[in-house]
Scaffold this motif. Sequence first.
Motif, mmCIF file in Angstrom:
data_model
loop_
_atom_site.group_PDB
_atom_site.id
_atom_site.type_symbol
_atom_site.label_atom_id
_atom_site.label_comp_id
_atom_site.label_asym_id
_atom_site.label_seq_id
_atom_site.Cartn_x
_atom_site.Cartn_y
_atom_site.Cartn_z
ATOM 1 N N LYS A 1 -7.805 13.509 -5.844
ATOM 2 C CA LYS A 1 -6.605 14.180 -5.494
ATOM 3 C C LYS A 1 -5.795 13.299 -4.707
ATOM 4 O O LYS A 1 -5.926 12.557 -3.747
ATOM 5 N N HIS A 2 -4.252 13.438 -5.041
ATOM 6 C CA HIS A 2 -3.254 13.024 -4.485
ATOM 7 C C HIS A 2 -2.470 14.010 -3.788
ATOM 8 O O HIS A 2 -1.912 14.796 -4.347
ATOM 9 N N VAL A 3 -2.224 14.052 -2.489
ATOM 10 C CA VAL A 3 -1.443 14.613 -1.727
ATOM 11 C C VAL A 3 -0.092 13.962 -1.189
ATOM 12 O O VAL A 3 -0.281 13.001 -0.615
ATOM 13 N N TYR A 4 0.861 14.465 -1.630
ATOM 14 C CA TYR A 4 1.982 13.837 -1.308
ATOM 15 C C TYR A 4 2.891 14.289 0.183
ATOM 16 O O TYR A 4 2.485 15.397 0.435
ATOM 17 N N THR A 5 3.923 13.480 0.576
ATOM 18 C CA THR A 5 4.383 13.971 1.880
ATOM 19 C C THR A 5 4.902 15.217 1.678
ATOM 20 O O THR A 5 5.110 15.972 2.741
ATOM 21 N N ASP A 6 5.598 15.649 0.743
ATOM 22 C CA ASP A 6 6.156 17.061 0.711
ATOM 23 C C ASP A 6 5.259 18.244 0.416
ATOM 24 O O ASP A 6 5.491 19.259 0.249
ATOM 25 N N GLY A 7 3.829 17.971 0.602
ATOM 26 C CA GLY A 7 2.815 18.767 0.503
ATOM 27 C C GLY A 7 2.389 19.079 -0.861
ATOM 28 O O GLY A 7 1.304 19.664 -0.991
ATOM 29 N N ALA A 8 3.061 18.709 -1.999
ATOM 30 C CA ALA A 8 2.658 18.847 -3.373
ATOM 31 C C ALA A 8 1.351 18.035 -3.198
ATOM 32 O O ALA A 8 0.924 16.784 -2.733
ATOM 33 N N SER A 9 0.579 18.416 -4.636
ATOM 34 C CA SER A 9 -0.685 17.447 -4.904
ATOM 35 C C SER A 9 -0.894 17.750 -6.150
ATOM 36 O O SER A 9 -0.425 18.553 -6.985
ATOM 37 N N VAL B 1 0.862 -1.337 -0.053
ATOM 38 C CA VAL B 1 -0.054 -0.025 0.031
ATOM 39 C C VAL B 1 0.899 1.221 0.036
ATOM 40 O O VAL B 1 1.969 1.352 0.619
ATOM 41 N N ASP B 2 0.581 2.343 -0.993
ATOM 42 C CA ASP B 2 1.314 3.481 -0.620
ATOM 43 C C ASP B 2 1.056 4.284 0.420
ATOM 44 O O ASP B 2 -0.120 4.794 0.255
ATOM 45 N N THR B 3 1.636 4.379 1.393
ATOM 46 C CA THR B 3 1.579 5.105 2.486
ATOM 47 C C THR B 3 2.078 6.550 2.487
ATOM 48 O O THR B 3 1.669 7.355 3.338
ATOM 49 N N ASP B 4 2.937 6.699 1.416
ATOM 50 C CA ASP B 4 3.712 8.114 1.112
ATOM 51 C C ASP B 4 2.305 9.036 0.692
ATOM 52 O O ASP B 4 2.797 10.155 0.799
ATOM 53 N N THR B 5 1.285 8.635 0.141
ATOM 54 C CA THR B 5 0.377 9.553 -0.409
ATOM 55 C C THR B 5 -0.934 9.509 -0.016
ATOM 56 O O THR B 5 -1.408 8.217 0.316
#
Length: 150
Positions: free
Chosen positions: A105-113, A87-91
Amino acid sequence: MKKILLLTATLFVAVLFSACSDDDKNENIDPSQIIGAWEYVHYYSYDKDDDGDVDEFEYDVIQGDENWYKLVFKADGTFTKEDARGVDTDTKHYYSIKGNTITKKHVYTDGASDTDVQTITTLNSTTLVIEEVEQEEGYYGKSVWTYKRI
């Protein structure tokens, strides 16, 4: 007798046009139907440019392939994506459905989406088909992802 024939013909035409409605286009998706696990099983793409060059690409996806994954949609408006690595837990993934449009909507750990706006063309107890069309000057492209409920 002519009036009866005219009336019959008019009724026939009215029934014919009402039978050819767009009801089968799934324009009003019940969002609760998407809840659950869906395995990615087929991909199709079509690209055409202004020169008339057309590229079509299609393949079946088999579990374990590098392109394989599954989506699990939850009632709270979130979903998870799992591939062969887990499972992708980073997003963090969010979705909403209005009419036959799904917005993911996909939100990444660095805050980008980033956001995908796509069309659900089929959603029933066994099959989910999502389509995305890209059109700009000189280009038309369509991608179609097919999933089966697991």
